[in-house]
Scaffold this active site. Structure first.
Site, PDB file in Angstrom:
ATOM      1  CG  ASN B  48       0.911 -12.379   4.312  1.00 59.95           C
ATOM      2  OD1 ASN B  48       1.575 -13.262   4.861  1.00 59.95           O
ATOM      3  ND2 ASN B  48       0.551 -12.450   3.045  1.00 59.95           N
ATOM      4  CD  GLN B  76       0.485  -7.867   6.236  1.00 62.35           C
ATOM      5  OE1 GLN B  76      -0.534  -7.491   6.794  1.00 62.35           O
ATOM      6  NE2 GLN B  76       0.581  -7.989   4.921  1.00 62.35           N
ATOM      7  CB  THR B 134       8.623  10.347 -14.220  1.00 64.70           C
ATOM      8  OG1 THR B 134       9.076  10.385 -15.577  1.00 64.70           O
ATOM      9  CG2 THR B 134       8.445  11.763 -13.711  1.00 64.70           C
ATOM     10  CB  CYS B 222      -0.905 -11.507  -2.724  1.00 63.89           C
ATOM     11  SG  CYS B 222      -0.304 -10.054  -1.873  1.00 63.89           S
TER      12      CYS B 222
END
Lengths: 283, 283
Positions: B48, B76, B134, B222
């Site tokens: 990345n 990536q 859900t 990140c």
């Protein structure tokens, strides 16, 4: 239930509290169950099947002088009830987006300042190291907006829905024989109607109503793939006749009294038809 | 890295493989590191930060006769490389939506038939009991559509981006002194340009370029909140001068050669300005 059962398997000691026939936990039962080493009390704010509203503020008061962290699942409550965590005495609160017209796939955990959380997943340092993954900013904003909106209109909307709900319950119990409301008639969410229709399978009613354009459910949506009997109805009725024949209608912002009249045109005929072929129905 | 470090803390024995200066893992190193009890090999498909493409198919061949499960992080790679898991010999593969123009907050784990997974979270029985919550149907459909689209155009789009990428790299290394490409010039993602500019702080360059409307990054997105030195650049260079001055440009479907010309108008001046006030820069 499942996270708790998982913790129990890991060696945690768990006490499961009973509820009354109304589906409501008694605060004195919480008090009696507390042990000095109790670290967590988790009581849902309102039940997802019968809409029973739990006495969260009273339980919060009891827990004020105990070390246990107080968690509530407010997913069903967020659209209609007061979420003032300080007044309620809540330490941890879970809310999800899809129940309040927010974006799907979103939810949040409120944690009182000072409570230290351990991440369930490990990876990027996002969200203060608590949950890895690129933040979904539009969904975060959407969830926050949705919560603000439903909370703003909750008192007015509750009033509107309670009128429809009670009208529906009145007609149901009056016009269909051997039909019983599950849960407390008043201590329930404004949008929840849960009934047991003796002598029929709830699942069959769901299918017939679906054909007529009416959406309802048996048990919880999360377990709709399993045909197991509802553990909630069993907890309050302890009778399979009631759990097998149980049915949940949930009202939303777009539902009207007129739609209830339509349901009441269709449902009695469906029940009559199913009871004719039922092995468990005696006139 | 972080899930692996977490497992290591739990008592798992972990071998971290070195990479060459090009950032590429050697298949023979994987083979040498395998022990009879090795249960998992995880090699990212493409890095990345420096875009280094790993020899996944070769490693897959080596692992064919070993019990170890082969996992690759293809986040990536998904937009540009072949994802034929059978040909690559992959057992588990992670892909996320936001890297392929899909909905944010989505991703999937491919698991080869027969691999049994344990859920990380417990709750509703959704997704075969593997992930409670859900299902976010629109996001699921969106992710699937996005993947189909990028995979369909990946060869053509790769060709287009490689031309822009190589043009950019050529101008960078020609027009700015003491600038070095990180990673292999060819074994890299079509959209990745990662350089080290000696004598400057990458973070300062990011800020100046941002002012000029150019978005780039140091390290991984990140970890953008931390100002730590990139562990990837350290792994290939082992020199702080290179990691502090590292900068990543990532091209996307809307980027053009014309935009590169604009960057090359702005960047040399920024570097010159920063080097003037740099304590580590000697002409």
């Amino acid at each position: 239930m499942n996270p708790i059962k998982f913790l129990e398997k890991q060696g945690c000691k768990v006490t499961y509290l009973d509820v009354g026939e109304d589906g409501v936990v008694k605060p004195e039962d919480v008090e009696k169950a507390l042990r000095p080493e109790t670290v967590l009390v988790s009581i849902m704010y309102a039940n997802n099947e019968i809409g029973a509203i739990q006495p969260i503020a009273e339980i919060g008061k009891i827990l004020k002088n105990h070390r246990a962290i107080f968690h509530t699942d407010a997913c069903q409550a967020a659209g209609y009830l007061n979420l003032d965590v300080e007044k309620l005495g809540i330490d941890l609160m879970t809310v999800n987006g899809s129940k309040i017209y927010g974006p799907k796939g979103t939810g949040f955990l409120y944690a009182k300042r000072g409570i230290r959380l351990k991440p369930l997943m490990h990876g990027g340092g996002q969200e203060a190291g608590l949950r890895p993954g690129t933040e979904n900013v539009p969904a975060i904003i959407g969830l926050s907006e949705a919560l603000a909106k439903v909370q703003k209109r909750r008192v007015k909307e509750s009033k509107r829905l309670i009128a429809i709900r009670d009208y529906f319950i009145k007609r149901l119990t009056k016009e269909i024989p051997k039909i019983f409301l599950n849960g407390h008639p008043k201590k329930r969410l404004p949008n929840n109607i849960n009934i047991s229709i003796l002598g029929v399978e709830g699942e069959s009613v769901v299918l017939y109503l679906d054909e007529a354009g009416i959406a309802c459910a048996t048990g919880s949506a999360c377990n709709s793939e399993k045909l197991e009997s509802s553990h909630v109805i069993m907890a309050i009725r302890n009778d399979y006749a009631y759990s097998h024949g149980s049915l949940r209608f949930t009202l939303g912002k777009d539902n009207t009294k007129k739609e209830i009249d339509y349901v009441m045109k269709v449902l009695p005929k469906v029940v009559e038809k199913l009871r004719k072929i039922s092995a468990t129905w005696q006139k």
